[in-house]
Design an enzyme around this catalytic site. Structure first.
Site, PDB file in Angstrom:
ATOM      1  N   TYR A 142       0.823  -1.210   0.000  1.00  0.00           N
ATOM      2  CA  TYR A 142       0.000   0.000   0.000  1.00  0.00           C
ATOM      3  C   TYR A 142       0.860   1.264   0.000  1.00  0.00           C
ATOM      4  O   TYR A 142       0.407   2.314  -0.447  1.00  0.00           O
ATOM      5  CB  TYR A 142      -0.904   0.039   1.235  1.00  0.00           C
ATOM      6  CG  TYR A 142      -2.245  -0.636   1.056  1.00  0.00           C
ATOM      7  CD1 TYR A 142      -2.331  -1.975   0.675  1.00  0.00           C
ATOM      8  CD2 TYR A 142      -3.423   0.060   1.283  1.00  0.00           C
ATOM      9  CE1 TYR A 142      -3.550  -2.593   0.534  1.00  0.00           C
ATOM     10  CE2 TYR A 142      -4.660  -0.558   1.147  1.00  0.00           C
ATOM     11  CZ  TYR A 142      -4.715  -1.882   0.766  1.00  0.00           C
ATOM     12  OH  TYR A 142      -5.937  -2.484   0.623  1.00  0.00           O
ATOM     13  N   LYS A 192       3.266 -15.255   1.745  1.00  0.00           N
ATOM     14  CA  LYS A 192       3.547 -16.102   0.583  1.00  0.00           C
ATOM     15  C   LYS A 192       5.057 -16.289   0.518  1.00  0.00           C
ATOM     16  O   LYS A 192       5.726 -15.844  -0.428  1.00  0.00           O
ATOM     17  CB  LYS A 192       3.017 -15.446  -0.697  1.00  0.00           C
ATOM     18  CG  LYS A 192       1.497 -15.519  -0.851  1.00  0.00           C
ATOM     19  CD  LYS A 192       0.990 -16.834  -1.409  1.00  0.00           C
ATOM     20  CE  LYS A 192       1.382 -17.025  -2.864  1.00  0.00           C
ATOM     21  NZ  LYS A 192       0.968 -18.379  -3.352  1.00  0.00           N
ATOM     22  N   ASP A 225      -2.773 -17.987   0.297  1.00  0.00           N
ATOM     23  CA  ASP A 225      -3.805 -18.571  -0.581  1.00  0.00           C
ATOM     24  C   ASP A 225      -4.472 -19.765   0.097  1.00  0.00           C
ATOM     25  O   ASP A 225      -5.692 -19.912   0.085  1.00  0.00           O
ATOM     26  CB  ASP A 225      -3.234 -18.935  -1.964  1.00  0.00           C
ATOM     27  CG  ASP A 225      -2.006 -19.829  -1.896  1.00  0.00           C
ATOM     28  OD1 ASP A 225      -1.390 -19.949  -0.813  1.00  0.00           O
ATOM     29  OD2 ASP A 225      -1.646 -20.425  -2.932  1.00  0.00           O
ATOM     30  N   ASP A 249      -6.291  -7.177   3.858  1.00  0.00           N
ATOM     31  CA  ASP A 249      -7.441  -6.528   3.228  1.00  0.00           C
ATOM     32  C   ASP A 249      -8.368  -7.590   2.631  1.00  0.00           C
ATOM     33  O   ASP A 249      -9.584  -7.590   2.843  1.00  0.00           O
ATOM     34  CB  ASP A 249      -6.954  -5.563   2.140  1.00  0.00           C
ATOM     35  CG  ASP A 249      -8.099  -4.834   1.457  1.00  0.00           C
ATOM     36  OD1 ASP A 249      -9.000  -4.362   2.160  1.00  0.00           O
ATOM     37  OD2 ASP A 249      -8.074  -4.754   0.210  1.00  0.00           O
ATOM     38  N   ASP A 253     -12.107  -9.387   4.235  1.00  0.00           N
ATOM     39  CA  ASP A 253     -13.404  -9.353   3.537  1.00  0.00           C
ATOM     40  C   ASP A 253     -14.001 -10.752   3.447  1.00  0.00           C
ATOM     41  O   ASP A 253     -15.206 -10.944   3.629  1.00  0.00           O
ATOM     42  CB  ASP A 253     -13.259  -8.772   2.119  1.00  0.00           C
ATOM     43  CG  ASP A 253     -13.559  -7.269   2.076  1.00  0.00           C
ATOM     44  OD1 ASP A 253     -13.358  -6.595   3.105  1.00  0.00           O
ATOM     45  OD2 ASP A 253     -13.980  -6.772   1.007  1.00  0.00           O
TER      46      ASP A 253
END
Ligand code: IPM
Ligand code: MG
Length: 368
Positions: A142, A192, A225, A249, A253
């Protein structure tokens, strides 16, 4: 002792209307529980752009730095899509997070019993769910440099940079371990590391902090993932999840939908302690500005109400009153009251935003 101060930035879309309901609740706590908070208000996002040509005025930034806590509604809307990137509503929010150094973003995903049927997942997968996502909020892709859109070898190239220092990783890891100790004492860290060097460092530093300071907490690691898959396969395996800004983020959600509606989920963004001992703090619902339903009295104010409950707990030393407010929300849901986002079947009549606020106030009255 003077009252704690709260800066309200209602923002755009449904922000102002859900905030109106929180104001009723703030008034109730002053009148009935002697929890007095000095509230001031200002603009953020598109509303600030319309007034000042910037999504966050410097004076507002200064007020936020001085307040004991900030409560934000939502930012953004289609009207502002055409704006230059540097003055988009979202930049106001990101500036608050960055300049207040709110590195630890707490996003609880709790499934209220009354809503277990409502989730898009099977009831037994989500009933009783209570997990906490700790998202790093001030670094990563970000904010990393270099960034931009450049022309290289005669074509445009979009560039963003994932960058984490070890101190940035260590401080958010500590905040996750501290929270875990007050919960089920388990942390799962997600990155990751199979494809990203920053992920290797993330995993290494989380392990180092764990070994040196928190070996009593159970720690596991997952590729992000796989974490996304596990969140919808068997979310109750998690207690606290700690992850970076972008993965956080997305994963938050996904976790939010487990609980039935984005309209239910609060968040707290915390930084280092200020001189008065309170952490720098901003509270905001996880949902966005929902321009499609703004101004129609359809929005669910509960995420914003529960964000205020988090402010009571983490900024104002009012844990018992936070419990009271959360119990009032639970009682209202148990009574069957539903805003439009929570309707299970066609034909059911939703209540409005302000009726939901009034119902929560009535449940608070009943709690006395
Ligand atoms: C969130 C939002 C923000 C983010 C947007 C509005 C900038 O999606 O708080 O999750 O991406 O962090
Ligand atoms: Mg988001």
């Amino acid at each position: 002792m003077s009252n704690p101060s709260l800066l309200i930035l209602a923002g755009d879309g449904i922000g102002p209307e859900v905030m109106d309901e929180v104001k009723k609740i703030i008034t109730w706590f002053g009148d009935k529980r002697d929890v007095n908070i000095d509230v001031s208000e200002d603009l953020v996002g598109g509303a600030a752009y319309d007034a000042h040509g910037t999504p966050l005025h410097d004076d507002t930034m200064a007020k936020a730095q001085e307040a004991d806590a900030v409560l934000l509604g939502a930012v953004g809307g289609p009207k502002y899509d055409v704006l230059d990137f540097s003055v988009k509503p979202e930049r106001g929010l990101l500036r608050l997070r960055k300049e207040m150094d709110l590195f630890s973003n707490l996003r609880p995903a709790q499934c209220f019993d009354a809503l277990a049927d409502f989730s898009s997942l099977k009831k037994d997968i989500v009933a009783g769910l209570d997990i906490m996502i700790v998202r790093e909020l001030t670094s990563g892709i970000y904010f990393g440099e270099p960034r931009g859109i450049e022309t290289i070898d005669n074509e445009r190239v979009g560039i963003n940079t994932q960058r984490y220092t070890e101190s940035e990783i260590a401080r958010v890891a500590r905040s996750a371990f501290e929270l875990a100790r007050k919960r089920d004492n388990r942390v799962c860290s997600m990155e990751k590391a199979n494809v990203m060097e920053s992920g290797i460092l993330w995993q290494t530093v989380v392990n180092e902090v764990h070994q040196a300071e928190y070996s009593d907490v159970e720690l596991s690691h997952m590729y992000a993932d796989n974490g996304a898959m596990q969140l919808v396969r068997n979310p109750k395996q998690f207690d606290v999840i700690v992850t970076d800004n972008l993965f956080g983020d997305i994963l938050s959600d996904a976790a939010a939908m487990l609980t039935g509606s984005l309209g239910m989920l609060p968040s707290a963004s915390l930084g280092a302690p200020m001189a008065n001992g309170r952490p720098k703090a901003m509270y905001e619902p996880v949902h966005g500005s929902a321009p499609d339903i703004a101004g129609q009295g359809k929005a669910n104010p509960i995420a914003c109400v529960l964000s205020f409950a988090m402010a009571l707990r983490y900024s104002f030393d009012q844990g018992a009153e936070a419990d009271r407010l959360e119990a009032a929300v639970e009682a209202v849901l148990a009574s069957g009251a539903r805003t439009a986002d929570l309707l299970a079947a066609e034909g059911e009549t939703p209540i409005s935003t302000s009726e939901m606020g009034d119902a929560i106030v009535a449940a608070l009255d009943a709690s006395l």
